[in-house]
Design a protein around this motif. Structure first.
Motif, PDB file in Angstrom:
ATOM      1  N   THR A 160       0.835  -1.207   0.000  1.00  0.00           N
ATOM      2  CA  THR A 160       0.000   0.000   0.000  1.00  0.00           C
ATOM      3  C   THR A 160       0.867   1.252   0.000  1.00  0.00           C
ATOM      4  O   THR A 160       0.590   2.231  -0.705  1.00  0.00           O
ATOM      5  N   PHE A 161       1.940   1.209   0.799  1.00  0.00           N
ATOM      6  CA  PHE A 161       2.887   2.326   0.849  1.00  0.00           C
ATOM      7  C   PHE A 161       3.530   2.554  -0.519  1.00  0.00           C
ATOM      8  O   PHE A 161       3.625   3.690  -0.998  1.00  0.00           O
ATOM      9  N   ARG A 182       5.617   8.099  -9.279  1.00  0.00           N
ATOM     10  CA  ARG A 182       5.957   9.503  -9.091  1.00  0.00           C
ATOM     11  C   ARG A 182       7.393   9.761  -9.541  1.00  0.00           C
ATOM     12  O   ARG A 182       8.260   8.910  -9.373  1.00  0.00           O
ATOM     13  N   ASP A 190       2.376   1.637  -3.460  1.00  0.00           N
ATOM     14  CA  ASP A 190       1.361   2.101  -4.408  1.00  0.00           C
ATOM     15  C   ASP A 190       1.172   3.617  -4.318  1.00  0.00           C
ATOM     16  O   ASP A 190       0.915   4.295  -5.318  1.00  0.00           O
ATOM     17  N   LYS A 191       1.324   4.127  -3.099  1.00  0.00           N
ATOM     18  CA  LYS A 191       1.140   5.565  -2.873  1.00  0.00           C
ATOM     19  C   LYS A 191       2.199   6.383  -3.603  1.00  0.00           C
ATOM     20  O   LYS A 191       1.927   7.477  -4.090  1.00  0.00           O
ATOM     21  N   TYR A 192       3.431   5.835  -3.682  1.00  0.00           N
ATOM     22  CA  TYR A 192       4.529   6.599  -4.283  1.00  0.00           C
ATOM     23  C   TYR A 192       4.943   6.086  -5.661  1.00  0.00           C
ATOM     24  O   TYR A 192       5.758   6.718  -6.333  1.00  0.00           O
ATOM     25  N   ASP A 211       5.523   8.035   6.861  1.00  0.00           N
ATOM     26  CA  ASP A 211       4.685   6.869   6.530  1.00  0.00           C
ATOM     27  C   ASP A 211       5.365   5.561   6.936  1.00  0.00           C
ATOM     28  O   ASP A 211       4.705   4.618   7.394  1.00  0.00           O
TER      29      ASP A 211
END
Length: 561
Positions: free
Chosen positions: A365-366, A373, A368-370, A386
């Motif tokens: 999940t972590f 980018r 996927d957040k970044y 995080d």
């Protein structure tokens, strides 16, 4: 009166004060859980600090005020805990970050006493001038400006008289309270309170020895001797001791004095990049890093040279820890969650009781957040925050120096952001990480690593006949005891045979690599491109055998899985 009796009496008085302050700030329940009421002298409820109208004051805020009122040792504990966001709840760590040393300076007579006791001379003997009023005062010591007899301007850091005895008493009490809390309070055991106090004890005892800080400064000076843009103050060893540290006075502009910097036409962006690159050099090349690089700890000299001061918070990274840190970062950038979790196990960040499936889900999940980018969109401080949330949820505990490294990363990010609005640490980090990996994977480094292991393999081979002889002797006497648990025992002979073959094969490949490396250092003919053909051929053979070996292992793993 007997000194031990006086010490016990002093500790009992201190216990009473701690309990009174805990009750004052509405921590009665904690006193009751620890069964410390017998130490408490009754205080009326009207003396409590908070009334029903002030219930909005949070528990972390109240605990911060408890630490402040208990004094210097406890303030230091809170400051160190503010770094360990992996050990304590984030709201407490953030609140403890507000703790500041707020203590009065001590008298010049005490300064004279410490200098006479430590250096065996008076102020007049040692210094041309010595300013009575300190530049700064903290819980452990204070700093004065002075001038040596040769005219050199210096700063002198002097430890408070008898502060070590006060701290040792507080540490004894902290240790006993921590053990008591782990026995009687579930949360204390969960957060490993005894280990926290042990870590704090080591840290503050190091801080009490100014020679340690002086040695760090000299080490930084050596590491940056070829860097013209970074300056480290000189240590005056003849005027320093365990309780006194005399350094060159840095006459520059503080990095947060933006008005003066702009007036002189200094390039803020250049200063931010020099500071952040210096931090990356410390991590990837030196293994010794300044964990408190903020604008107040950096002075700007001519030509935008930066001078680092205050080396009270320094971390070390062993070569093994450097490799683990980089491997973890690369695993995350590749999205290899399995490898990242394996590294966490290897470095004891998580235990065998961890819920690995939930941990993997949280890491995914972590990521996927970044993911996707660009480096320009990455915010190092947010990413680290995080990561700390994930560590907290899974009761993971970082090695102390890695926690300090993350703290240093947040500090250098803040340093750069104040000087340069669009500062991005990820862009500074990338070239340093690539350079480190290139060096780590170079043939020369691999060869050196292999050669370093030769003595280890030699010792193993040297001891092996004796160990085998001892085992055979025990078998002959009927004294050999073997304990094992049956678990798919029918496959054991084949697995032992496979393992033996792999070990033997590894030794053969290692021997070819070492032999080829030694040949390459000679002028043995025939030569190819100026190097011995036999050495190059040996490396090629070792590479092909190694690749075949890896493929066979992967095939075997798939069969068993």
């Amino acid at each position: 009166m007997n000194l031990s009796i006086l010490r016990k009496y002093s500790m009992i008085k201190r216990y009473k004060k701690i309990i009174d302050i805990l009750i004052k700030y509405e921590f009665d329940y904690l006193v009751d859980q620890l069964k410390l009421r017998p130490f408490h002298i009754h205080i009326l409820d009207s003396n409590k600090l908070y009334t029903s109208k002030e219930e909005a004051v949070s528990r972390p805020e109240r605990l911060r005020e408890v630490l402040e009122e208990l004094g210097p040792t406890y303030v230091k504990l809170g400051q160190i805990l503010s770094v360990r966001k992996d050990l304590i709840p984030l709201e407490y760590a953030d609140e403890f970050a507000k703790l500041q040393d707020n203590v009065p300076s001590f008298a010049l007579e005490d300064v004279e006493y410490v200098i006479q006791d430590e250096l065996g001379a008076t102020l007049d003997d040692l210094f041309e001038t010595f300013e009575r009023k300190p530049m700064a005062a903290a819980s452990i010591g204070q700093v004065h400006r002075a001038k040596l007899k040769d005219g050199m301007n210096v700063v002198v850091k002097i430890q408070r008289p008898h502060v070590n005895k006060i701290i040792e008493t507080d540490l004894d009490i902290m240790n006993s309270l921590a053990r008591l809390a782990e026995e009687r309070v579930q949360a204390a055991k969960q957060y490993g309170l005894v280990k926290i106090v042990d870590e704090f004890s080591r840290s503050i005892r190091t801080e009490l020895d100014y020679t340690q800080e002086a040695q760090y400064i000299e080490r930084f000076s050596y590491n940056f001797k070829d860097e013209k843009s970074v300056y480290i103050p000189k240590v005056y060893w003849n005027y320093s001791s365990q309780k006194i540290l005399t350094l060159e006075y840095i006459d520059g502009i503080k990095a947060n004095d933006f008005q003066s910097l702009d007036k002189l036409g200094y390039d803020r962006e250049k200063i931010a990049m020099i500071g952040s690159n210096a931090f990356m050099k410390q991590i990837f090349e030196d293994g010794l890093f300044h964990a408190d690089i903020h604008p107040g700890n950096v002075f700007i000299l001519d030509n935008e040279t930066i001078a680092l001061i205050d080396f009270g918070m320094v971390g070390r990274l062993s070569n093994d820890l450097q490799n683990g840190f980089i491997d973890a970062l690369f695993a995350m950038t590749k999205g290899d969650v399995e490898q990242f979790v394996e590294i966490m196990y290897e470095y004891d960040v998580i235990g065998s009781d961890a819920d690995t499936q939930r941990l993997k889900n949280d890491i995914e999940t972590f990521l996927d957040k970044y993911y996707g980018r660009s480096l320009k969109q990455m915010d190092a401080a947010s990413m680290i925050s995080d990561i700390f949330v994930i560590l907290q949820e899974h009761h993971a505990k970082l090695p102390p120096n890695v926690a300090l490294l993350l703290r240093g990363t947040i500090m250098i990010t803040g340093f750069g952001s104040q000087l340069m609005p669009d500062f991005n640490l990820a862009l500074v980090f990338e070239p340093h990480a690539k350079k480190y990996m290139k060096k780590r994977l170079s043939p020369k480094n691999i060869t050196n690593s292999a050669l370093k292991n030769v003595p280890k393999y030699s010792r193993v081979l040297h001891k092996m006949p004796m160990q085998i002889s001892q085992i055979l002797s025990l078998i002959e006497k009927g004294e050999l005891n073997i304990k094992f648990r049956h678990n798919e025992l029918e496959t054991l002979p084949q697995e032992i045979n496979d393992a033996s073959n792999r070990i033997a094969f590894s030794f053969i490949v290692s021997a070819i690599i070492i032999g080829s490396s030694l040949i390459l250092q000679t002028d043995m003919e025939p030569l190819v491109w100026g190097v011995p053909f036999l050495g190059v051929f040996g490396f090629i053979i070792a590479f092909l055998l190694g690749m075949g070996f890896v493929i066979s292992i992967l095939k075997t793993e798939r069969i068993y899985n």
